[in-house]
Motif scaffolding. Structure first.
Motif, PDB file in Angstrom:
ATOM      1  N   GLU A 127     -16.855  -3.046 -10.975  1.00  0.00           N
ATOM      2  CA  GLU A 127     -15.855  -2.935 -12.033  1.00  0.00           C
ATOM      3  C   GLU A 127     -14.968  -1.708 -11.820  1.00  0.00           C
ATOM      4  OE1 GLU A 127     -15.348  -5.118 -14.413  1.00  0.00           O
ATOM      5  OE2 GLU A 127     -17.104  -6.381 -14.093  1.00  0.00           O
ATOM      6  N   ILE A 128     -15.561  -0.623 -11.346  1.00  0.00           N
ATOM      7  CA  ILE A 128     -14.779   0.589 -11.095  1.00  0.00           C
ATOM      8  C   ILE A 128     -13.740   0.340 -10.012  1.00  0.00           C
ATOM      9  CG2 ILE A 128     -14.922   2.914 -10.087  1.00  0.00           C
ATOM     10  CD1 ILE A 128     -17.432   3.332 -11.716  1.00  0.00           C
ATOM     11  N   ILE A 129     -14.155  -0.293  -8.925  1.00  0.00           N
ATOM     12  CA  ILE A 129     -13.214  -0.585  -7.838  1.00  0.00           C
ATOM     13  C   ILE A 129     -12.087  -1.468  -8.349  1.00  0.00           C
ATOM     14  CG2 ILE A 129     -12.966  -1.793  -5.631  1.00  0.00           C
ATOM     15  CD1 ILE A 129     -15.678  -0.675  -4.812  1.00  0.00           C
ATOM     16  N   ASP A 130     -12.429  -2.450  -9.200  1.00  0.00           N
ATOM     17  CA  ASP A 130     -11.398  -3.313  -9.781  1.00  0.00           C
ATOM     18  C   ASP A 130     -10.326  -2.492 -10.493  1.00  0.00           C
ATOM     19  OD1 ASP A 130     -11.971  -5.878  -9.031  1.00  0.00           O
ATOM     20  OD2 ASP A 130     -13.264  -6.309 -10.739  1.00  0.00           O
ATOM     21  N   ILE A 131     -10.773  -1.546 -11.322  1.00  0.00           N
ATOM     22  CA  ILE A 131      -9.823  -0.754 -12.118  1.00  0.00           C
ATOM     23  C   ILE A 131      -9.025   0.190 -11.222  1.00  0.00           C
ATOM     24  CG2 ILE A 131      -9.635   1.003 -13.916  1.00  0.00           C
ATOM     25  CD1 ILE A 131     -12.025  -0.332 -15.302  1.00  0.00           C
ATOM     26  N   VAL A 132      -9.701   0.840 -10.288  1.00  0.00           N
ATOM     27  CA  VAL A 132      -8.990   1.763  -9.400  1.00  0.00           C
ATOM     28  C   VAL A 132      -7.965   1.013  -8.548  1.00  0.00           C
ATOM     29  CG1 VAL A 132      -9.252   3.371  -7.476  1.00  0.00           C
ATOM     30  CG2 VAL A 132     -10.869   3.448  -9.378  1.00  0.00           C
ATOM     31  N   LEU A 133      -8.299  -0.217  -8.144  1.00  0.00           N
ATOM     32  CA  LEU A 133      -7.364  -0.998  -7.331  1.00  0.00           C
ATOM     33  C   LEU A 133      -6.141  -1.470  -8.125  1.00  0.00           C
ATOM     34  CD1 LEU A 133      -9.659  -3.155  -4.996  1.00  0.00           C
ATOM     35  CD2 LEU A 133      -8.347  -1.105  -4.427  1.00  0.00           C
ATOM     36  N   GLU A 134      -6.169  -1.311  -9.442  1.00  0.00           N
ATOM     37  CA  GLU A 134      -4.968  -1.599 -10.227  1.00  0.00           C
ATOM     38  C   GLU A 134      -3.844  -0.622  -9.881  1.00  0.00           C
ATOM     39  OE1 GLU A 134      -6.125  -1.537 -14.302  1.00  0.00           O
ATOM     40  OE2 GLU A 134      -7.325  -3.382 -14.173  1.00  0.00           O
ATOM     41  N   ASN A 135      -4.197   0.447  -9.183  1.00  0.00           N
ATOM     42  CA  ASN A 135      -3.207   1.444  -8.768  1.00  0.00           C
ATOM     43  C   ASN A 135      -2.622   1.155  -7.384  1.00  0.00           C
ATOM     44  OD1 ASN A 135      -3.604   3.559 -11.004  1.00  0.00           O
ATOM     45  ND2 ASN A 135      -5.690   3.213 -10.281  1.00  0.00           N
ATOM     46  N   THR A 136      -2.917  -0.014  -6.841  1.00  0.00           N
ATOM     47  CA  THR A 136      -2.455  -0.336  -5.491  1.00  0.00           C
ATOM     48  C   THR A 136      -0.933  -0.273  -5.370  1.00  0.00           C
ATOM     49  OG1 THR A 136      -4.393  -1.741  -5.066  1.00  0.00           O
ATOM     50  CG2 THR A 136      -2.436  -2.128  -3.713  1.00  0.00           C
ATOM     51  N   GLU A 137      -0.237  -0.852  -6.353  1.00  0.00           N
ATOM     52  CA  GLU A 137       1.219  -0.914  -6.269  1.00  0.00           C
ATOM     53  C   GLU A 137       1.841   0.484  -6.308  1.00  0.00           C
ATOM     54  OE1 GLU A 137       4.947  -3.020  -8.644  1.00  0.00           O
ATOM     55  OE2 GLU A 137       2.917  -3.843  -8.857  1.00  0.00           O
ATOM     56  N   GLU A 138       1.355   1.342  -7.225  1.00  0.00           N
ATOM     57  CA  GLU A 138       1.896   2.701  -7.317  1.00  0.00           C
ATOM     58  C   GLU A 138       1.596   3.496  -6.053  1.00  0.00           C
ATOM     59  OE1 GLU A 138       0.688   4.806 -10.799  1.00  0.00           O
ATOM     60  OE2 GLU A 138       1.236   3.171 -12.145  1.00  0.00           O
ATOM     61  N   THR A 139       0.403   3.327  -5.526  1.00  0.00           N
ATOM     62  CA  THR A 139       0.041   4.013  -4.285  1.00  0.00           C
ATOM     63  C   THR A 139       0.917   3.537  -3.133  1.00  0.00           C
ATOM     64  OG1 THR A 139      -2.240   4.326  -5.045  1.00  0.00           O
ATOM     65  CG2 THR A 139      -1.857   4.444  -2.670  1.00  0.00           C
ATOM     66  N   ALA A 140       1.169   2.229  -3.088  1.00  0.00           N
ATOM     67  CA  ALA A 140       2.031   1.669  -2.041  1.00  0.00           C
ATOM     68  C   ALA A 140       3.432   2.276  -2.115  1.00  0.00           C
ATOM     69  CB  ALA A 140       2.096   0.150  -2.163  1.00  0.00           C
ATOM     70  N   GLU A 141       3.934   2.476  -3.321  1.00  0.00           N
ATOM     71  CA  GLU A 141       5.259   3.082  -3.477  1.00  0.00           C
ATOM     72  C   GLU A 141       5.261   4.527  -2.975  1.00  0.00           C
ATOM     73  OE1 GLU A 141       8.183   1.732  -4.270  1.00  0.00           O
ATOM     74  OE2 GLU A 141       7.074  -0.169  -4.230  1.00  0.00           O
ATOM     75  N   ASN A 142       4.167   5.238  -3.224  1.00  0.00           N
ATOM     76  CA  ASN A 142       4.057   6.615  -2.703  1.00  0.00           C
ATOM     77  C   ASN A 142       4.120   6.629  -1.176  1.00  0.00           C
ATOM     78  OD1 ASN A 142       3.795   7.533  -5.290  1.00  0.00           O
ATOM     79  ND2 ASN A 142       1.652   8.141  -5.121  1.00  0.00           N
ATOM     80  N   ILE A 143       3.403   5.670  -0.564  1.00  0.00           N
ATOM     81  CA  ILE A 143       3.379   5.611   0.905  1.00  0.00           C
ATOM     82  C   ILE A 143       4.769   5.264   1.447  1.00  0.00           C
ATOM     83  CG2 ILE A 143       2.403   4.405   2.912  1.00  0.00           C
ATOM     84  CD1 ILE A 143      -0.161   4.000   1.243  1.00  0.00           C
ATOM     85  N   LYS A 144       5.411   4.262   0.830  1.00  0.00           N
ATOM     86  CA  LYS A 144       6.754   3.876   1.276  1.00  0.00           C
ATOM     87  C   LYS A 144       7.721   5.050   1.188  1.00  0.00           C
ATOM     88  CE  LYS A 144       6.277  -0.967  -0.144  1.00  0.00           C
ATOM     89  NZ  LYS A 144       6.720  -1.977  -1.146  1.00  0.00           N
ATOM     90  N   SER A 145       7.620   5.793   0.116  1.00  0.00           N
ATOM     91  CA  SER A 145       8.499   6.949  -0.055  1.00  0.00           C
ATOM     92  C   SER A 145       8.266   7.975   1.053  1.00  0.00           C
ATOM     93  CB  SER A 145       8.254   7.579  -1.432  1.00  0.00           C
ATOM     94  OG  SER A 145       9.036   8.726  -1.602  1.00  0.00           O
ATOM     95  N   LYS A 146       7.005   8.202   1.401  1.00  0.00           N
ATOM     96  CA  LYS A 146       6.669   9.171   2.448  1.00  0.00           C
ATOM     97  C   LYS A 146       7.183   8.716   3.807  1.00  0.00           C
ATOM     98  CE  LYS A 146       4.522  12.995   3.633  1.00  0.00           C
ATOM     99  NZ  LYS A 146       4.927  14.305   3.091  1.00  0.00           N
ATOM    100  N   LEU A 147       7.143   7.407   4.062  1.00  0.00           N
ATOM    101  CA  LEU A 147       7.565   6.889   5.363  1.00  0.00           C
ATOM    102  C   LEU A 147       9.055   7.120   5.615  1.00  0.00           C
ATOM    103  CD1 LEU A 147       5.582   3.523   5.711  1.00  0.00           C
ATOM    104  CD2 LEU A 147       4.987   5.813   6.510  1.00  0.00           C
TER     105      LEU A 147
END
Length: 918
Positions: free
Chosen positions: A170-190
């Motif tokens: 359940e914890i992994i499920d909730i933390v993975l809800e941040n996938t999209e925001e994290t992806a945006e951080n990575i794209k910005s860094k690239l």
């Protein structure tokens, strides 16, 4: 003067304090309250605001409470949803919602939470009234506690039924809800970091298939990486907290709190690794510092929760379960269905590892499933724990697989011992190469020589030939070594997938008579490059077993069907005894239905067919005969013992037909004109674009092709202005890369607008088949598209009855050969090997027939020719089909083999479609 805000966090701390005061010295079902360290005013927090504990040490959580101010309704949907999530995280059966004014107790009934008790409201209506009316809500709290204790004592609420700390799933499920925001951080860094982008692209090249994606599809790259680094953080936090039980240095993990930055946390984790080893788990991951702010708060919250638990008081088995659940959950959620299934790994290791005391490695260890099964196999045979650790090795090119493999193998009883899991590309492994590890007890570096390995078990990566150069341009250099070993020039095909190269690298660090057990794409059984691979492979290995699925795919990937290949090392250029048998095994149950893998492996080892497994065993002598008559290995999963008698009745179709292919010119609007083109009919030829609309065994061209081999000058002399206008309408057009068509379509000794007409055909076959196997006859000779194979009758056979040839091309025997000459794709489609087909496809020899026999065959085939063609299984049971086949087999003197031929065809056909079994 600054205004002090009394919010949910302030109130929750007061509630926890009051609970502890009120129940002090009471012999109640709950002994204390806590949760101060994880309280966040955030709807995405992982843990309840208040935790009730069953024990004085506050290690066993009984229930969670979710607190809000009065301005949030007690029946707010988000409030209820979040409370349910948190109850599931804690694996608890009840929870309380309280917004100061109202309180509700929820209890689990079956799979759902339902209201068990509501308390009467008190007169506090907004947050400004909460602190001034402290006495009022405290009286309310006391009543809630009194009633709650009674519910527990009377058994209305189930007591704690699990000793698990929490549900990591359940914890992994909730933390993975941040996938999209994290992806945006990575794209910005690239946008500002080309080096990071290059590293990420290299990671994706190797790893895409592991996550069920194609390397060329970059849409999933950043989201997948985001999921990887989010779960990576969970691993680091969970594992470091478990390590506290064994290493005081690991207690530094407790320093990570809400004031800690990501980079500071990374430094803390590095220091823990320096003192406690486990670098494979704690090593930095690509872009790990780029997780979203909300994800980082949740990671801290998880750490605070675990930091407040007395790890020394938790049963060691519970910690082990928490660790393994973390790995299992990550495999499901990040690697999906593409991690090696446990049952398949179990079967692979049992078939490969004969001597359980010897050294085993998985050099492409991925998520660690296979090497963990090798570990368990050794445990099953009661090998000493230290001997197991010394004889188990695993490596991978990237850090996330290494992390998962290390976690998979880690158990509390082996803390303090070195695991031989390390970072390396399989092609860089060599005996006596120094591998660096770290002593977990003192942090000192320990160097080990990479040993001669006795067994290699691995799920080799699925990487296409065109991507190999990007991955490592040195991989094909193994061809030089192969030629040196065989003392002749020989080379794997340049079209080979990466799996074709790896066994030859493995051969160099495999001990004498060592064995490999590999999971491979089935392409080696049914492609031209696979044929070359197989020929060279057998110079270096003696194949023992080839195993495929007869019920469902082993991996949920539409493009890949897999096989097991188990083989023993041999010295190159030495002959294998021709009586040696290879077992071709078809598993007849879905993986998840197999109850006893050991029993299954024993049936394969003994070569005994059962309800669970179908085994066809052929000696190398028999296989040599099959190969001489052109029978591919994909056919060996059926019974072929009838083939010796039938082969003398066959003839190569290339003696009767010239084979033609549709030409690909690359610009369909030019070469396949739409209606109203005004091109002179001299340059319009009939073309068959596809056979989709063909319902029987005769077909007609369904499109027109533009075929002009004259120059513009010649056309002007002939006054063929329609054709000239057609050509000139394209000469200034450009393709998708902005290149002029005359440049793109230019070919030696041809006009740029020219398409040859030599490939006119009398008969035609698909290159891709589905559930109907057939070769069609043109009513009039026609031009064919590129995705088909044309049969053009040779001059010596122009007088032969075309219906006789049609009958022979569509016999059950011919259908069997069509089925065997291709290989199945993930959706059940059959890809025909065109070059193999043209070289080796055979039919019953028409030269063996008398005129009367020819007439009889044609007459009995007539009903089949004139009716609608049926899907294969139904076709074989049609009365006119059975009648025709019996007469045909009788005429050729092979009637006794009719049922065997039909059975062999159906076996291969059903294996191909087994991948679609749900």
């Amino acid at each position: 003067m600054a205004k002090v805000t009394y919010n949910e966090r302030s109130w929750a701390i007061d509630v926890i304090t009051e609970i502890n005061l009120y129940i002090h010295n009471k012999s109640w079902h709950f002994k204390g309250a806590g949760g101060e360290s994880t309280i966040k005013n955030d709807s995405k927090s992982l843990f309840p605001d208040v935790l009730l504990f069953k024990d004085q040490l506050k290690n066993i959580i009984l229930q969670g409470w979710e607190l809000k101010m009065p301005d949030t309704a007690i029946n707010d949907a988000e409030l209820i949803s979040n409370a349910i999530k948190k109850a599931k995280i804690l694996k608890r059966e009840s929870f309380i919602l309280w917004n100061v004014k109202s309180a509700v107790l929820y209890n689990r009934v079956d799979e759902n939470f339902q209201i068990l008790k509501t308390w009467d409201d008190i007169e506090i209506n907004n947050r400004s009234e909460v602190k001034p009316n402290e006495n009022l809500w405290k009286v309310f709290l006391h009543q809630i506690l009194e009633d709650l204790n009674a519910f527990f004592e009377d058994g209305d609420i189930k007591d704690v039924t699990t000793s698990e700390i929490l549900s990591i799933d359940e914890i992994i499920d909730i933390v993975l809800e941040n996938t999209e925001e994290t992806a945006e951080n990575i794209k910005s860094k690239l946008r500002t970091n080309s080096r990071l982008e290059a590293k990420i692209n290299r990671w994706w090249l190797v790893s895409a298939n592991e996550y069920g994606q194609k390397y060329t599809d970059k849409t999933h790259l950043i989201p997948t990486l985001s999921m990887v680094i989010l779960t990576d953080w969970i691993f680091k936090i969970v594992f470091a907290n478990i390590l506290k039980r064994h290493f005081n240095e690991a207690k530094r993990i407790e320093e990570i709190n809400y004031e800690t930055s990501l980079n500071e946390a990374i430094d803390i984790i590095v220091s823990i690794s320096e003192n406690c080893n486990f670098w494979n788990i704690f090593s930095p991951n690509l872009a790990q510092e780029l997780i979203s702010n909300n994800a980082w708060i949740q990671i801290i919250e998880l750490n605070q929760f675990l930091s407040n638990i007395d790890i020394n008081e938790i049963d060691i088995e519970i910690l082990q379960e928490l660790l393994q659940n973390s790995v299992a959950s990550a495999k499901r959620k990040v690697a999906g269905q593409f991690a090696t299934p446990k049952i398949l790994a179990d079967l692979l290791t049992r078939l490969t590892i004969s001597d359980k005391s010897k050294i085993v490695i998985d050099p492409c260890c991925g998520t660690g499933t296979i090497i963990k099964q090798a570990f368990r196999l050794k445990e099953e045979y009661e090998i000493n724990q230290d001997e197991i650790l010394n004889s188990i090795w695993a490596s991978d090119k990237h850090s996330f697989p290494i992390q998962l493999s290390t976690l998979s193998l880690t158990k509390p009883e082996i803390f303090g011992k070195i695991l031989n899991v390390f970072n390396s590309d399989v092609i860089d492994l060599e005996t006596k190469k120094t591998i660096e590890f770290r002593n977990p007890n003192n942090g000192e570096i320990v160097n080990k020589d990479f040993p001669l390995v006795d067994y290699v078990v691995s799920n080799l990566p699925f990487i296409k030939s065109k991507e190999i150069k990007e991955l490592n341009e040195n991989i094909p250099k193994i061809n030089t070594w192969i030629s040196e070993q065989l003392e002749r020039e020989v080379s794997l095909s340049g079209k080979s997938d990466i799996f074709a190269y790896i066994p030859f690298y493995i051969h160099q660090f495999l001990s004498e008579n060592g064995k490999i057990g590999l999971i491979l794409s089935n392409a080696w059984l049914g492609t031209d490059y696979g044929e070359t691979f197989l020929e060279i492979f057998q110079e270096f290995y003696k194949i023992e077993y080839v195993v495929i699925s007869g019920r469902g795919k082993w991996f949920d990937n539409a493009d890949v069907v897999t096989t097991l290949l188990i083989a023993e090392k041999k010295i190159p250029n030495t002959e294998t005894n021709i009586s040696h048998k290879i077992y071709f095994c078809t598993i007849k149950q879905k993986l998840e239905e197999i109850e006893d893998v050991k029993f299954l492996s024993e049936q394969i080892i003994l070569g005994e067919s059962t309800d669970l497994i179908k085994i066809n065993a052929y000696s190398l002598n028999e296989i040599n005969f099959f190969e001489e008559i052109g029978m591919p290995w994909s056919a060996y999963f059926s019974d072929l013992y009838w083939l010796a008698d039938v082969s003398e009745k066959l003839t190569n179709t290339n003696l009767i037909f010239d084979f033609t292919r549709g030409e690909r010119r690359g610009w369909n609007p030019l070469f396949y004109p739409a209606q109203g083109h005004n091109i002179e009919e001299d340059y319009i030829k009939p073309v068959l674009k596809h056979l989709r609309d063909t319902t029987n065994l005769e077909c007609i061209a369904n499109k027109e092709a533009f075929c002009c081999s004259k120059s513009i000058d010649e056309l002007e002399v002939l006054n063929h202005n329609g054709t000239i206008a057609w050509i000139r309408s394209f000469e200034n057009q450009r393709n998708g890369t902005n290149k002029p068509l005359p440049e793109v379509l230019a070919k030696p000794n041809m006009f740029w607008y020219e398409m040859k007409t030599e490939n006119m055909a009398d008969f035609v076959a698909n290159v891709n088949f589905h559930n109907s196997l057939f070769i069609a006859k043109f009513q009039n000779r026609s031009f064919i598209d590129q995705r088909m194979i044309g049969f053009s009758i040779k001059d010596d056979y122009l007088e032969e009855n075309k219906d006789l040839l049609l009958a022979l091309l569509n016999s059950t025997l011919s259908m069997f050969l069509i089925e065997s000459f291709g290989f199945g794709r993930g959706l059940g489609a059959l890809d025909l090997r065109a070059t193999k087909f043209e070289r080796d496809f055979k039919i019953l020899n028409p030269n063996l027939l008398s005129e009367n026999e020819k007439i009889r065959i044609v007459e009995n085939f007539e009903p089949i020719k004139n009716r609608v063609r049926q899907p294969l299984e139904r076709e074989l049971e049609m009365e006119d089909r059975i009648n025709f086949e019996n007469i045909l087999m009788e005429i050729y003197g092979i009637q006794e083999h009719y049922e065997q031929i039909k059975s062999a065809l159906l076996q291969l056909f059903r294996i191909r479609f087994a991948v679609k079994d749900e």
